[in-house]
Structures are given as C-alpha cells and as structure tokens.
Design a protein around this motif. Structure first.
Motif, PDB file in Angstrom:
ATOM      1  N   ARG A 186     -27.377  31.745  21.851  1.00  0.00           N
ATOM      2  CA  ARG A 186     -28.040  31.196  20.284  1.00  0.00           C
ATOM      3  C   ARG A 186     -29.208  30.394  21.280  1.00  0.00           C
ATOM      4  O   ARG A 186     -29.324  29.413  21.795  1.00  0.00           O
ATOM      5  CB  ARG A 186     -27.031  30.284  20.029  1.00  0.00           C
ATOM      6  N   GLN A 187     -30.586  30.671  20.262  1.00  0.00           N
ATOM      7  CA  GLN A 187     -31.534  29.875  20.106  1.00  0.00           C
ATOM      8  C   GLN A 187     -31.891  29.055  19.086  1.00  0.00           C
ATOM      9  O   GLN A 187     -31.342  28.953  17.844  1.00  0.00           O
ATOM     10  CB  GLN A 187     -32.758  31.020  19.972  1.00  0.00           C
ATOM     11  N   LYS A 188     -32.716  28.256  18.524  1.00  0.00           N
ATOM     12  CA  LYS A 188     -33.255  27.706  18.164  1.00  0.00           C
ATOM     13  C   LYS A 188     -32.933  28.356  16.828  1.00  0.00           C
ATOM     14  O   LYS A 188     -33.727  29.531  16.380  1.00  0.00           O
ATOM     15  CB  LYS A 188     -34.264  27.102  18.474  1.00  0.00           C
ATOM     16  N   CYS A 192     -29.239  34.789  18.086  1.00  0.00           N
ATOM     17  CA  CYS A 192     -28.491  34.947  19.614  1.00  0.00           C
ATOM     18  C   CYS A 192     -29.553  36.456  19.848  1.00  0.00           C
ATOM     19  O   CYS A 192     -30.005  36.958  18.849  1.00  0.00           O
ATOM     20  CB  CYS A 192     -27.294  35.301  19.838  1.00  0.00           C
ATOM     21  N   SER A 193     -30.005  36.027  21.275  1.00  0.00           N
ATOM     22  CA  SER A 193     -30.847  37.274  21.750  1.00  0.00           C
ATOM     23  C   SER A 193     -30.925  37.082  23.065  1.00  0.00           C
ATOM     24  O   SER A 193     -30.743  36.717  23.891  1.00  0.00           O
ATOM     25  CB  SER A 193     -32.607  36.427  21.168  1.00  0.00           C
ATOM     26  N   TYR A 195     -32.093  36.938  26.804  1.00  0.00           N
ATOM     27  CA  TYR A 195     -32.077  36.011  27.796  1.00  0.00           C
ATOM     28  C   TYR A 195     -32.424  36.431  29.525  1.00  0.00           C
ATOM     29  O   TYR A 195     -31.110  36.481  29.321  1.00  0.00           O
ATOM     30  CB  TYR A 195     -32.213  34.556  26.984  1.00  0.00           C
ATOM     31  N   PRO A 201     -33.931  28.461  27.178  1.00  0.00           N
ATOM     32  CA  PRO A 201     -33.610  29.613  26.547  1.00  0.00           C
ATOM     33  C   PRO A 201     -34.855  29.365  25.302  1.00  0.00           C
ATOM     34  O   PRO A 201     -34.854  31.153  24.754  1.00  0.00           O
ATOM     35  CB  PRO A 201     -31.857  29.543  25.513  1.00  0.00           C
ATOM     36  N   ASP A 202     -34.675  28.563  24.536  1.00  0.00           N
ATOM     37  CA  ASP A 202     -35.170  28.087  23.275  1.00  0.00           C
ATOM     38  C   ASP A 202     -37.416  28.830  23.426  1.00  0.00           C
ATOM     39  O   ASP A 202     -37.189  28.506  22.279  1.00  0.00           O
ATOM     40  CB  ASP A 202     -35.083  26.688  22.800  1.00  0.00           C
ATOM     41  N   LYS A 203     -37.531  28.964  24.586  1.00  0.00           N
ATOM     42  CA  LYS A 203     -38.731  28.849  25.792  1.00  0.00           C
ATOM     43  C   LYS A 203     -39.345  30.180  26.061  1.00  0.00           C
ATOM     44  O   LYS A 203     -40.159  31.193  25.802  1.00  0.00           O
ATOM     45  CB  LYS A 203     -39.260  28.275  25.883  1.00  0.00           C
ATOM     46  N   SER A 204     -38.287  31.199  25.581  1.00  0.00           N
ATOM     47  CA  SER A 204     -37.888  32.474  25.834  1.00  0.00           C
ATOM     48  C   SER A 204     -37.086  33.536  25.006  1.00  0.00           C
ATOM     49  O   SER A 204     -35.734  33.592  26.003  1.00  0.00           O
ATOM     50  CB  SER A 204     -37.812  32.370  27.543  1.00  0.00           C
ATOM     51  N   ILE A 205     -37.627  33.732  24.001  1.00  0.00           N
ATOM     52  CA  ILE A 205     -36.410  34.757  23.509  1.00  0.00           C
ATOM     53  C   ILE A 205     -37.533  36.004  22.832  1.00  0.00           C
ATOM     54  O   ILE A 205     -38.599  36.499  23.422  1.00  0.00           O
ATOM     55  CB  ILE A 205     -36.844  33.877  21.698  1.00  0.00           C
TER      56      ILE A 205
END
Length: 211
Positions: A186-188, A192-193, A195, A201-205
């Motif tokens: 789960r990203q910001k 969900c994507s 990784y 994680p939030d910097k590499s979607i």
C-alpha cells in the motif's frame, strides 16, 4: 482425520479409486499471499522424521531446528515439529533430513503445525533476495492488499487495494518474475501497487503492468 486430509476431501480433488500424485491439485499463490494467509512462517532445518499412524496413509512428523520466525509469534513462538500427510496424493510434503534449510509456511491445528504441497515451501538457498526481504518486512506491509490472479487477457484491477498478478500469462510460467521479485504494498493515497526497489515504498511506485 487430519486437517489436511479433511481439506482434500472437501475440495474433492481425490477419489477412492485414484490415489496418484496428480490427485493433489493446488492453485498458484504469490509468496506474499502465502505469507499473509499462513499462521506460521519460519526458516528451519529438518533434523529428523517419523511416520505416525494417523489417516489412511499415516502422517509424517518432521523434527526441525528453527532458525528464524517471520510470522506466528502469538500462535506458536517456537516450532519443533511439523506435520504433513505421508502420501503425496494427499498433498504430503517430502523434505530432506540434515541437508537444507527451508522456508516453511503452514497452519496451526490443535497446537500442531501442518504443511503440505499447497503451502509455500522452498529451499532457503533457492529464494531470491527480494523474497527474503519480503519475508523480513515487505510482505507484512502488504497483507491488507489483494493480489488478483490473471490467467488470460483481458484482466483488470477493480479496486485500489489490488495488484494484478500476471505471472501465469508468461511463457516462463509460474513462479515468474512478480513472484520472485515483487511485493504488493500500500502506497500513499491508499493505493496498492507492485514494489521492487531499494527505496521506501512511497518513493518507488510500480505500475501493475510493469513486471
């Protein structure tokens, strides 16, 4: 009747007239799903085994030396034995004694850990670096996400908490690149994507169609 035999009966994947190995049928499962849906996830070495008289073909009880626990601290903080059907036709698992370390997943019934061919079990030295990182923290971060299997095109995600799993479409088959190198996190923003990077994680979607 042991839990695994009961499961096989309910699924109807064997009959009294056919005890071949093909009677054990398992749906593909991404390692993250296997992690999140298991009561116990450990790294261990098998140091002994014995056959006990449970069920029509007996139950194999493996004695293990637990190296590390990744999931199941409240269920069973230290695992000494794992149970599996003695027959491969009932999804029984065959492990080497005093040879390899294994990644073992399973369920707990009546204070005992059960596993089988439909669980995610792999030699530790065969796991990718991404899978090992997934076991340590990435898979746990994605347990609220849903990995949606795609067996034929077209297929789409239908909600923001889904990642599309397309390994089964590849010529290389399963397990494929997403299984070996990706986690669904789960990203910001709540989406969900996939990784696979080294950064948080939030910097590499990664787009669901990227693998």
């Amino acid at each position: 009747m042991t839990p695994w035999l009961g499961l096989v009966v309910l699924l109807g994947i064997w009959s009294l007239g056919d005890w071949g190995a093909e009677a054990c049928t398992c749906s593909p499962s991404h390692p993250q799903d296997a992690f999140c849906n298991s009561d116990i996830v450990i790294r261990a070495k098998v140091v002994g085994k014995k056959l006990v008289k449970e069920g029509p073909f007996g139950t194999l009880v493996y004695t293990i030396k637990q190296m590390k626990m990744y999931r199941g601290f409240t269920k069973m903080p230290h695992v000494q034995y794992i149970h599996t059907e003695a027959s491969e036709s009932l999804c029984g698992l065959k492990l080497e004694v005093n040879k390899y370390q294994y990644l073992l997943t399973g369920r707990v019934y009546d204070g005992k850990m059960y596993t089988g061919l439909c669980n995610f079990v792999e030699r530790w030295d065969q796991l990718t670096l991404s899978q090992r990182k997934g076991l340590n923290y990435r898979y746990h971060l994605g347990c609220n996400c849903k990995i949606k299997s795609c067996y034929y095109l077209p297929c789409f995600v239908t909600s923001k908490n889904e990642c599309l799993w397309t390994d089964m479409l590849s010529n290389f088959g399963y397990p494929g690149y997403q299984s070996k190198h990706y986690a669904c996190i789960r990203q910001k923003g709540g989406y969900c994507s996939w990784y696979r990077g080294w950064a948080p994680p939030d910097k590499s979607i990664i787009n669901a169609t990227d693998p």
